[in-house]
Design an enzyme around this catalytic site. Sequence first.
Site, mmCIF file in Angstrom:
data_model
loop_
_atom_site.group_PDB
_atom_site.id
_atom_site.type_symbol
_atom_site.label_atom_id
_atom_site.label_comp_id
_atom_site.label_asym_id
_atom_site.label_seq_id
_atom_site.Cartn_x
_atom_site.Cartn_y
_atom_site.Cartn_z
ATOM 1 N N HIS A 252 14.807 12.362 -5.465
ATOM 2 C CA HIS A 252 13.757 12.668 -6.445
ATOM 3 C C HIS A 252 14.378 13.017 -7.803
ATOM 4 O O HIS A 252 13.864 12.619 -8.853
ATOM 5 C CB HIS A 252 12.939 13.882 -5.993
ATOM 6 N N GLN B 256 -3.499 10.522 2.219
ATOM 7 C CA GLN B 256 -2.588 9.482 2.722
ATOM 8 C C GLN B 256 -2.005 9.819 4.092
ATOM 9 O O GLN B 256 -1.160 9.097 4.599
ATOM 10 C CB GLN B 256 -1.488 9.196 1.704
#
EC number: 6.3.2.1
Length: 278
Positions: A34, A58
Site C-alpha cells: 500500500h 464487497q
Amino acid sequence: MQQLKSLEELRAWRNQVKGTVALVPTMGNLHEGHLKLVDVAKQHAQHVVVSIFVNPMQFGANEDLDSYPRTFEADCLALAERGTAAVFAPTVADVYPRGLQQQTFIEVPGVSDILCGASRPGHFRGVATIVAKLFNMVQPDCAIFGEKDYQQLQVIRLMTCDLSLPVEVIGMATERAPDGLALSSRNGYLSAQQRQVAPVIYQALQQLSQAVKSGSADSMALSKAKNNIEAAGLKLDYLELRRRSDLANATAQDNELVILVAAFLGKTRLIDNLQFNR
Ligand code: PAF
C-alpha cells in the site's frame, strides 16, 4: 496529515485544496505494498488522499468482514511518514446512508462474473460501487491500484470508462516478500507454518509461465502447476491462463497472457497473478 472522518470533513478539505489530487483506495491494515502505491501516487499528483474503508458491500455472507484487521492508528503513522496529505476514513453510515439493501449499485457485466467473481458472487458489484462512490466523494485526478488484484483492476478500468468518470486509473506492479509471496493484508491470517508454504503459489506461477514460453501445451503446463500447488497442501479455487486484455480463455494465438490463481491455505484465501508474453 489531515484525518477526515466524515464526508463533510472530506468535502471541506477538498474545496480548499489547490492542485492535483491522487486517491489510493484501501481497506486499511496497510503494508509496504500500500505504501508503495502512495509513493507512485505522489509522482502523479501534488496531494495524495488515502481512503481507509472496510467496505461491507464487497464481502459475502460467510467471509471475513468482522475479523478483517483494523489498524487505523498504525496506518495513519505509516501514511504520515510517507507524505500523505489526508486520510479519508468514513463510517459505514456515511457511505451507505440508506443502508446496504437500498443502495444503488454498479455492476460491470462479463468480467465481474468469472474467476473471483464466480467464487464470490456480488464481490465486484461491491468493489465497483465503492470505488465509483470514492471517485465522486474525493474527486481525484487519478487513482492508484495494485495489480495483485488484477481482475479488480480490470473491473475498475471498465467501470471508469463506461461511466465516463474523469479519473485516470493507474495500476502498480505487485509488491512481494523476498520469498515471492505477494503482499496482502490477509497474509496476517497465516500461521508460521502456513507462511512457509505460501510462496509455492508464486513458484508455480513462474514455472507455469516458463513452461508455456518454452512451448509446452497449455493444458499440460496448467495441470502440472495445479499438482504442485495442491501437493503443498493448498486447496485450489482456480488456476487459469487468460488473455490479458479481457480475461477471456487464452488460445494458442494469444500472446499477451496472465495466469490468475486463487487458493485456500487453511481458511485463508490467497490470490496472485503473473503477466507474461508467450
Ligand atoms: O483492493 C482493496 O483494498 C479494495 O477492494 C478497494 C479497492 C479499496 C475497494 O474497497
